[in-house]
Scaffold this motif. Structure first.
Motif, short mmCIF file in Angstrom:
data_model
loop_
_atom_site.label_atom_id
_atom_site.label_comp_id
_atom_site.label_asym_id
_atom_site.label_seq_id
_atom_site.Cartn_x
_atom_site.Cartn_y
_atom_site.Cartn_z
N UNK B 187 0.82 -1.21 0.00
CA UNK B 187 0.00 0.00 0.00
C UNK B 187 0.85 1.26 0.00
N UNK B 188 2.18 1.10 -0.02
CA UNK B 188 3.05 2.28 -0.03
C UNK B 188 2.75 3.26 -1.17
N UNK B 189 2.47 2.76 -2.40
CA UNK B 189 2.17 3.73 -3.45
C UNK B 189 0.98 4.62 -3.08
N UNK B 190 0.00 4.06 -2.40
CA UNK B 190 -1.15 4.86 -1.98
C UNK B 190 -0.77 5.91 -0.96
N UNK B 191 0.06 5.51 0.01
CA UNK B 191 0.52 6.48 1.01
C UNK B 191 1.33 7.57 0.33
N UNK B 192 2.15 7.15 -0.64
CA UNK B 192 2.99 8.10 -1.35
C UNK B 192 2.13 9.14 -2.09
N UNK B 193 1.19 8.65 -2.90
CA UNK B 193 0.33 9.57 -3.65
C UNK B 193 -0.47 10.44 -2.69
N UNK B 194 -1.00 9.81 -1.64
CA UNK B 194 -1.82 10.55 -0.70
C UNK B 194 -1.05 11.64 0.01
N UNK B 195 0.19 11.35 0.38
CA UNK B 195 0.92 12.38 1.11
C UNK B 195 1.29 13.54 0.20
N UNK B 196 1.53 13.27 -1.09
CA UNK B 196 1.76 14.39 -2.00
C UNK B 196 0.50 15.22 -2.15
N UNK B 197 -0.64 14.52 -2.28
CA UNK B 197 -1.90 15.23 -2.52
C UNK B 197 -2.35 16.02 -1.30
N UNK B 198 -1.85 15.68 -0.10
CA UNK B 198 -2.21 16.49 1.06
C UNK B 198 -1.14 17.53 1.36
N UNK B 199 0.13 17.13 1.26
CA UNK B 199 1.20 18.06 1.65
C UNK B 199 1.21 19.30 0.76
N UNK B 200 1.13 19.08 -0.54
CA UNK B 200 1.29 20.21 -1.46
C UNK B 200 0.20 21.28 -1.28
N UNK B 201 -1.08 20.88 -1.35
CA UNK B 201 -2.08 21.94 -1.13
C UNK B 201 -2.04 22.52 0.28
N UNK B 202 -1.69 21.69 1.28
CA UNK B 202 -1.67 22.21 2.65
C UNK B 202 -0.60 23.27 2.81
N UNK B 203 0.55 23.07 2.15
CA UNK B 203 1.64 24.03 2.30
C UNK B 203 1.26 25.38 1.70
#
Lengths: 284, 266
Positions: B187-203
């Motif tokens: 499931x790492x690819x999901x965590x990877x994609x998810x963390x990009x999709x949250x980190x970038x807009x959050x920043x």
């Protein structure tokens, strides 16, 4: 899976397993509570009785009334902003859907030489913070000698970020598409346009529809990119943001609840009709 | 395609140009290749930059902590309610982003029930508040970007063939081992994609900070928004925006290398 439990298991291990199993469920339920807390607040506070207050701040509960729902468009600014948002979302997602679909089709139908470059350009807007997209568009418009910022510039901005989403969604759908079907249709004498409308389009329609709905919801909800390119045009999110400094009338919650109920209703109808169709197909 | 090039690539070029300009008080800019705008933006606003990345990091971690078990529960315990449960994750996000955030303001407000309970339990001091604190902003960010974490993780969990887990059991792994050795890596690819999709807009977000925070929680997005739309200091705002984009690109590149996942498509 759980049938294969080892028969001899110490009490401690069984206890741990019980905790493990129910901790997950409990955590998931807490997760849903977190997700729905604000929604419940919105629904409940849309019935808050704040009549007779000149600058109502809908933060504390005063009493129950149906008045807000009877007059959802009492604040004409909000209502106008809502109409404008709907117009922009509709036009922007129509344009974005057509363009994005064409990109997706071109990319999977023909082996373009610059496919990876195109992929990169499609993904980049998604991996760029909205604020950078919004502000860079503004600098472009400013350098072009400040054309009237407003409806058109918002539209351009929304189409820009929606196209990426559409292209990626449709591409995922088209990936397994059997292009020989097109050849078959043409062998049977169908002209290219007819082949497209009768064979290709119906097959990829679900993907296109999903992409359209996605861009619609992204567009109607966008604040950050919009506020940079809006000039004096007020969309619903901008109206809410400006308004909340002076007053938060319950009508905001009413309008938000309406959008929620309409979209949930549409999805429910869509799902049910699909289920009905599927079961009919299965039984026939 | 041309649209994207025209309205995405070209604006970035203009952003860079503006970032290298000076402006007069009325907001006209002239290009003078003033590279100092970049260093100025860092020295004047480094605390907001660092705060943005710190908030975004915490938001991403909280999203994983809440989202992963939720996605796991839906994928493996959902049974025939899977679609419904997944739908419920998305439903709250059909209301407007701003209205949702305002609703959090209602929940967190000073004389609201949540603050009262927390004061009674001495989780907060007698005058303690939730609103206008960093935690309110981080909580708001986490809330607003949570589905972007849950959905990709769910997709990657859903793809896992249950036979693999059974095979692991046949080879005498207990459930923790099979999670760590089979489910988590897959499931790492999901965590990877998810963390990009949250980190970038959050920043880059400034709405949560503006509505739920105070002047002590200003993020870099608030600075860009203020400089562009209120003080009309276009070059400095453009420089900040450009630096933000550059930092994020660098971070994403490092992150991608570190995890070695090339798949960005969700």
């Amino acid at each position: 899976m759980s049938v294969a439990d080892a028969p001899a298991r110490s009490g401690a291990a069984r206890w741990l397993r019980w905790v493990g199993k129910h901790a997950l469920t409990g955590w998931a339920i807490l997760g849903y509570v977190y997700l729905f807390a604000p929604i419940i607040v919105i629904l409940v506070f849309s019935f808050n009785d704040l009549r007779g207050v000149t600058h109502p701040f809908n933060y504390t509960w005063k009493g129950f009334t149906l008045d807000n729902w009877a007059h959802p468009f009492k604040y004409s600014d909000l209502a106008h902003a809502m109409v404008k948002s709907l117009q922009i979302a509709l036009i922007a997602s129509l344009i974005a859907t057509v363009m994005g679909t064409m990109i997706a089709l071109a990319q999977s139908r023909y082996k373009l030489r610059a496919t990876s470059l195109v992929d990169l350009i499609l993904v980049l807007p998604l991996t760029t913070p909205e604020i950078c997209l919004g502000s860079s568009l503004l600098t472009l418009f400013l350098t072009l000698g400040r054309p009237g910022l407003g409806f058109t510039t918002i539209l351009i901005a929304h189409v820009m970020f929606c196209v990426s989403f559409v292209a990626l969604t449709v591409k995922a759908r088209v990936r397994g598409f059997d292009w020989t079907l097109e050849d078959a249709a043409m062998d049977l004498g169908a002209p290219p346009f007819r082949t497209f409308t009768r064979v290709t389009l119906p097959l990829i329609m679900p993907g296109i529809l999903a992409a359209f709905l996605l861009s619609f919801s992204l567009s109607i909800d966008d604040y950050i990119i919009t506020v940079f390119n809006a000039g004096n045009t007020i969309t619903f999110p901008i109206a809410v943001f400006n308004e909340q400094k002076i007053a938060v009338p319950p009508q905001i919650d009413v309008l938000a609840s309406m959008i929620l109920l309409v979209s949930v209703g549409l999805i429910a109808v869509g799902t049910v009709s699909r289920l009905v169709r599927d079961s009919r197909l299965a039984s026939s | 395609m041309a649209w994207l090039v025209l309205f995405f690539m070209v604006p970035i070029w203009y952003l860079l140009r503006t970032a290298l300009s000076t402006s007069d008080p009325s907001g006209n800019t002239s290009l003078v290749w003033r590279w100092a705008n970049f260093s100025d933006s860092w020295s004047a606003y480094h605390s907001q930059y660092l705060r943005s990345f710190w908030y975004a990091l915490l938001c991403t971690i909280f999203c994983i902590a809440i989202g992963y078990p939720l996605a796991y529960a839906i994928a493996f315990r959902g049974g025939r309610f899977k679609t419904l449960l997944l739908g419920l994750v998305v439903v709250p996000f059909f209301t407007s982003y701003l209205v949702r955030t305002l609703a959090w303001k209602t929940i967190l407000q000073d004389d609201g029930p949540l603050v009262r309970v927390m004061r009674d339990l001495h989780l907060l001091g007698g005058q303690g508040r939730l609103l206008s604190t960093s935690w309110a902003v981080i909580g708001g960010l986490t809330y607003n970007f949570l589905p972007f974490m849950i959905l990709p993780i769910y997709v990657s969990l859903e793809k896992i063939d249950p036979k693999l887990i059974e095979a692991g059991k046949d080879l005498y792994s207990n459930s923790f081992q099979s999670f760590r050795k089979i489910v988590l890596p897959l499931s790492l690819p999901g965590i990877f994609a998810g963390s990009l999709l949250t980190f970038i807009p959050a920043a880059g977000d400034f709405v949560n900070s503006a509505l739920l925070g105070s002047t002590n929680t200003r993020m870099i997005g608030n600075v860009v928004e203020g400089n562009f739309l209120e003080t009309l200091d276009y070059p400095s705002a453009a420089a900040i925006s450009f630096v933000l984009m550059a930092i994020i690109l660098v971070l994403v590149t490092i992150y991608t290398r570190a995890l070695g996942t090339e798949e960005l498509t969700v």
